[in-house]
Design a protein around this motif. Structure first.
Motif, PDB file in Angstrom:
ATOM      1  N   GLY A 107      33.756  33.859  41.191  1.00 25.25           N
ATOM      2  CA  GLY A 107      32.458  33.939  40.548  1.00 25.25           C
ATOM      3  C   GLY A 107      31.281  33.860  41.487  1.00 25.25           C
ATOM      4  O   GLY A 107      30.317  34.639  41.385  1.00 25.25           O
ATOM      5  N   MET A 112      31.215  36.590  33.147  1.00 26.88           N
ATOM      6  CA  MET A 112      32.569  36.521  33.699  1.00 26.88           C
ATOM      7  C   MET A 112      33.649  36.893  32.682  1.00 26.88           C
ATOM      8  O   MET A 112      34.835  36.806  32.988  1.00 26.88           O
ATOM      9  N   SER A 137      34.273  30.441  39.131  1.00 32.11           N
ATOM     10  CA  SER A 137      35.279  30.548  38.076  1.00 32.11           C
ATOM     11  C   SER A 137      35.744  29.166  37.624  1.00 32.11           C
ATOM     12  O   SER A 137      36.016  28.949  36.434  1.00 32.11           O
ATOM     13  N   CYS A 176      33.174  27.867  35.243  1.00 33.61           N
ATOM     14  CA  CYS A 176      33.364  28.492  33.928  1.00 33.61           C
ATOM     15  C   CYS A 176      34.516  27.837  33.181  1.00 33.61           C
ATOM     16  O   CYS A 176      34.399  27.501  31.990  1.00 33.61           O
ATOM     17  N   THR A 221      39.614  36.844  40.890  1.00 32.67           N
ATOM     18  CA  THR A 221      38.183  36.691  40.624  1.00 32.67           C
ATOM     19  C   THR A 221      37.602  35.618  41.527  1.00 32.67           C
ATOM     20  O   THR A 221      38.305  34.718  41.984  1.00 32.67           O
ATOM     21  N   ARG A 254      39.173  41.063  36.622  1.00 31.68           N
ATOM     22  CA  ARG A 254      38.789  40.625  35.282  1.00 31.68           C
ATOM     23  C   ARG A 254      38.274  41.778  34.435  1.00 31.68           C
ATOM     24  O   ARG A 254      38.066  41.627  33.235  1.00 31.68           O
ATOM     25  N   MET A 259      40.619  32.413  33.857  1.00 31.16           N
ATOM     26  CA  MET A 259      39.377  33.162  34.054  1.00 31.16           C
ATOM     27  C   MET A 259      39.677  34.375  34.942  1.00 31.16           C
ATOM     28  O   MET A 259      38.858  34.787  35.754  1.00 31.16           O
TER      29      MET A 259
END
Length: 286
Positions: free
Chosen positions: A89, A131, A227, A230, A87, A114, A163
């Protein structure tokens, strides 16, 4: 033309140049290649060559847009060292903004490792991406053995969060004072993280307001990481340092994270810097 490029451009005219976009989210920069008519997999060599800031284009991550039968597109991410990242973001947000503009829409759905991620225009030039829910169990992060992810048995007692990629968040007195060039790689390769880890250092500025800096596995120090933002927001909420909706100050700017029942919502700006073409000489060298 190399086999790598033929794979990306399958069903396209092989005499055409390979085009790319340079984008960034808060200074976290990407090369984006549109392979919706080709294949986004197996491009580690391309990523290493393009990621070289002296001999290639330079980026923190390579994002390849691929077709998907259930989503508007599938995204595949490569770090600058050629390793895959499940991932990214900020890159997801950048590609979401590009595709929404291309298709004159305010919502799209993208697939990453994800799963399916809902993306939307948040107004004022900002883009929001859900996410998904964080991974809080040790096996899912993953860690090397069973333990409580809230406080790891590492000096500084960091928190581990998944994540889609692993994160290790340290809460410190002053994030500015940490020498990330030493601290980051020492913890990226910590034996508790069998797949390596992204490393964040953060401190609380005020209620629901954090300062964070990041070392990304496979890349190094970056100006921002979606990520990682997050993961840091989730870790701060779990440790009751903040609520579940926070503003995070990164080296490259400000991002907002909201941990909701339906997932971790990430909202921030994007920038499409320029479009380019790779030369035949460069392509033949791959």
């Amino acid at each position: 033309m190399s086999a790598y490029i033929a794979r990306i451009m399958r069903d396209s005219d092989p005499t055409l140049p390979l085009r790319f976009m340079k984008m960034h989210g808060l200074g976290n920069d990407f090369v984006v290649v549109d392979a919706r008519r080709g294949n986004a997999d197996g491009l580690a060599g391309v990523a290493r060559a393009l990621g070289d800031r002296h001999r290639g284009v330079g980026f923190d991550q390579l994002a390849v847009i691929a077709p998907d039968p259930e989503a508007d597109a599938r995204l595949v991410f490569y770090n600058a060292d050629g390793s895959l990242s499940a991932t990214c973001g900020n890159a997801t947000r950048c590609v979401a903004r590009f595709l929404m503009h291309e298709q004159d829409r305010d919502r799209i759905r993208l697939r990453t490792e994800r799963g399916l991620l809902d993306c939307a225009d948040a107004g004022n030039g900002l883009t929001r991406v859900n996410m998904g829910q964080p991974i809080l169990d040790w096996a899912g992060v993953p860690l090397a053995r069973e333990m409580d992810t809230l406080t790891l048995p590492i000096d500084g007692g960091p928190t581990a969060t998944g994540m889609g990629n692993p994160h290790c968040t340290f809460f410190v007195e002053d994030a500015e004072a940490v020498d990330l060039s030493d601290f980051g790689p020492a913890h990226e390769h910590h034996p508790l993280f069998p797949e390596r880890t992204n490393v964040q250092v953060a401190h609380v500025i005020g209620p629901d307001h954090l300062r964070m800096r990041v070392w990304e596995r496979g890349t190094g120090i970056t100006l921002a990481s979606g990520s990682s933002s997050c993961a840091t927001a989730v870790a701060a909420a779990r440790r009751v340092l903040t609520g579940r909706s926070v503003t995070i100050e990164l080296d490259g700017g400000t991002i907002h994270i909201d941990w909701r029942e339906d997932g971790v919502q990430m909202t921030g700006p994007t920038a499409h810097v320029f479009d380019g073409e790779l030369s035949a000489e460069f392509l033949e060298s791959l």
